[in-house]
Design a protein around this motif. Structure first.
Motif, PDB file in Angstrom:
ATOM      1  N   GLU A  91       1.115  -1.150   0.162  1.00 43.05           N
ATOM      2  CA  GLU A  91      -0.015  -0.216   0.120  1.00 43.05           C
ATOM      3  C   GLU A  91       0.800   1.280   0.125  1.00 43.05           C
ATOM      4  N   TRP A  92       0.311   2.416  -0.682  1.00 43.53           N
ATOM      5  CA  TRP A  92       0.974   3.596  -0.436  1.00 43.53           C
ATOM      6  C   TRP A  92       0.435   4.354   0.725  1.00 43.53           C
ATOM      7  N   GLU A  93       1.448   5.017   1.555  1.00 43.40           N
ATOM      8  CA  GLU A  93       1.002   5.652   2.662  1.00 43.40           C
ATOM      9  C   GLU A  93       1.183   6.888   2.447  1.00 43.40           C
ATOM     10  N   PRO A  94       0.303   7.790   2.997  1.00 41.94           N
ATOM     11  CA  PRO A  94       0.384   9.290   2.900  1.00 41.94           C
ATOM     12  C   PRO A  94       1.520   9.873   3.243  1.00 41.94           C
ATOM     13  N   ALA A  95       2.266  10.634   2.846  1.00 40.04           N
ATOM     14  CA  ALA A  95       3.531  11.444   3.301  1.00 40.04           C
ATOM     15  C   ALA A  95       3.269  12.888   3.145  1.00 40.04           C
ATOM     16  N   ALA A 143       2.912  10.613  -1.496  1.00 43.44           N
ATOM     17  CA  ALA A 143       2.863   9.213  -0.787  1.00 43.44           C
ATOM     18  C   ALA A 143       3.881   8.191  -1.100  1.00 43.44           C
ATOM     19  N   ARG A 144       4.354   7.293  -0.052  1.00 45.46           N
ATOM     20  CA  ARG A 144       5.332   6.460  -0.075  1.00 45.46           C
ATOM     21  C   ARG A 144       5.108   4.882  -0.044  1.00 45.46           C
ATOM     22  N   GLN A 145       5.952   4.114  -0.596  1.00 41.53           N
ATOM     23  CA  GLN A 145       5.932   2.722  -0.410  1.00 41.53           C
ATOM     24  C   GLN A 145       7.372   2.351   0.149  1.00 41.53           C
ATOM     25  N   LYS A 168       6.030   8.918  -4.230  1.00 37.64           N
ATOM     26  CA  LYS A 168       5.426   9.424  -5.562  1.00 37.64           C
ATOM     27  C   LYS A 168       5.096  10.948  -5.313  1.00 37.64           C
TER      28      LYS A 168
END
Length: 114
Positions: free
Chosen positions: A15-19, A24-26, A40
């Motif tokens: 999952e992409w995490e909000p950053a 967003a990050r993986q 991203k």
């Protein structure tokens, strides 16, 4: 806290995490000494000015970014790299949507939520 990731990390299962807004990050792999993170950015999104004690290198996989590292500003694009020394102030603004690949040493324990 887990001190290492699984051996294989598949993008479609991760999952992409909000950053941040438009960011967003993986997390793509880590142990106590090293961490690889895909980040991203939407056009106009910012990586806010910050510091951390980790050594960081960043590879621009796609897009175009304006980076500031310790007050030095440069435009970077796909294929370029950035070295960020421990405790160096840095930030970026996304000029063209893209993906950065960040490598940290030691790993960013603050990025591990589980």
């Amino acid at each position: 806290m887990k001190t290492c990731s699984k051996k294989f990390i598949f993008e479609k299962e991760n999952e992409w995490e909000p950053a941040g807004e438009g960011v967003a990050r993986q997390i793509m792999g880590y142990d106590g000494q090293l961490m690889l993170v895909k980040v991203k950015f939407e056009k106009g999104a910012k990586g806010v000015l910050h510091t951390h004690y980790h050594t960081q290198t960043t590879y621009v996989a796609s897009g175009k970014f304006e980076f500031s590292v310790d007050g030095e500003m440069q435009i970077v694009e796909a294929g370029d790299g950035i070295y960020i020394a421990p405790d160096a102030e840095h930030e970026c603004t996304c000029i063209e949507a893209g993906i950065l690949i960040d490598c940290f040493s030691p790993m960013r324990a603050d990025f591990i939520s589980k």
